[in-house]
Design a protein around this motif. Sequence first.
Motif, PDB file in Angstrom:
ATOM      1  N   THR A  59       0.849  -1.182   0.000  1.00 47.42           N
ATOM      2  CA  THR A  59       0.000   0.000   0.000  1.00 47.42           C
ATOM      3  C   THR A  59       0.888   1.236   0.000  1.00 47.42           C
ATOM      4  O   THR A  59       1.783   1.357   0.836  1.00 47.42           O
ATOM      5  CB  THR A  59      -0.910   0.013   1.241  1.00 47.42           C
ATOM      6  N   PRO A  60       0.657   2.169  -0.925  1.00 46.76           N
ATOM      7  CA  PRO A  60       1.477   3.377  -0.972  1.00 46.76           C
ATOM      8  C   PRO A  60       1.306   4.204   0.304  1.00 46.76           C
ATOM      9  O   PRO A  60       0.247   4.192   0.926  1.00 46.76           O
ATOM     10  CB  PRO A  60       0.937   4.139  -2.181  1.00 46.76           C
ATOM     11  N   SER A  61       2.344   4.926   0.671  1.00 42.12           N
ATOM     12  CA  SER A  61       2.298   5.781   1.848  1.00 42.12           C
ATOM     13  C   SER A  61       1.514   7.054   1.540  1.00 42.12           C
ATOM     14  O   SER A  61       1.800   7.746   0.561  1.00 42.12           O
ATOM     15  CB  SER A  61       3.722   6.133   2.280  1.00 42.12           C
ATOM     16  N   VAL A  62       0.545   7.351   2.391  1.00 38.11           N
ATOM     17  CA  VAL A  62      -0.280   8.539   2.237  1.00 38.11           C
ATOM     18  C   VAL A  62       0.127   9.533   3.327  1.00 38.11           C
ATOM     19  O   VAL A  62       0.126   9.188   4.506  1.00 38.11           O
ATOM     20  CB  VAL A  62      -1.778   8.196   2.371  1.00 38.11           C
ATOM     21  N   PRO A  63       0.474  10.769   2.962  1.00 34.76           N
ATOM     22  CA  PRO A  63       0.877  11.745   3.970  1.00 34.76           C
ATOM     23  C   PRO A  63      -0.316  12.268   4.781  1.00 34.76           C
ATOM     24  O   PRO A  63      -1.463  12.209   4.327  1.00 34.76           O
ATOM     25  CB  PRO A  63       1.514  12.861   3.143  1.00 34.76           C
ATOM     26  N   GLU A  64       0.003  12.793   5.954  1.00 35.08           N
ATOM     27  CA  GLU A  64      -1.011  13.462   6.772  1.00 35.08           C
ATOM     28  C   GLU A  64      -1.318  14.827   6.178  1.00 35.08           C
ATOM     29  O   GLU A  64      -0.465  15.414   5.539  1.00 35.08           O
ATOM     30  CB  GLU A  64      -0.516  13.614   8.215  1.00 35.08           C
ATOM     31  N   PRO A  65      -2.508  15.347   6.345  1.00 33.35           N
ATOM     32  CA  PRO A  65      -3.627  14.814   7.096  1.00 33.35           C
ATOM     33  C   PRO A  65      -4.525  13.862   6.303  1.00 33.35           C
ATOM     34  O   PRO A  65      -5.515  13.364   6.805  1.00 33.35           O
ATOM     35  CB  PRO A  65      -4.399  16.070   7.492  1.00 33.35           C
ATOM     36  N   VAL A  66      -4.137  13.583   5.064  1.00 33.73           N
ATOM     37  CA  VAL A  66      -4.970  12.739   4.197  1.00 33.73           C
ATOM     38  C   VAL A  66      -5.033  11.302   4.713  1.00 33.73           C
ATOM     39  O   VAL A  66      -6.092  10.672   4.667  1.00 33.73           O
ATOM     40  CB  VAL A  66      -4.478  12.803   2.729  1.00 33.73           C
TER      41      VAL A  66
END
Length: 109
Positions: free
Chosen positions: A3-10
């Motif tokens: 799973t790709p890394s999603v940055p905060e706040p998303v």
Amino acid sequence: MTTPSVPEPVASFIEHVNAHDEGAFLDAFVAEGVVDDWGRTFTGRAAIKTWSDKEFIGSRGTLTVEEVDVAGSTVTVVGDWRSNHANGRSRFVFDVDGDKIASMTIREG
């Protein structure tokens, strides 16, 4: 598949959506946040809630992230959306303002 890394706040926003946490979902937006759902625009907490009650949190939607792209304060997430309202690969473009979401645009993935 990783799973790709999603940055905060998303990243937290997606967790709240998948948990069907309406309060946290709404709190993720700035006061005058905007949702653009395939050209239909909803501005502010009350309008976003009304839309979401039928088509997003209220439809028990979940998003499985497949692709992530970050360009400055814009985060694009492509994934598989499943709900009681609509299903399919969708593109979510988030404009981030600090630790909140200023806008979320939903289009075909």
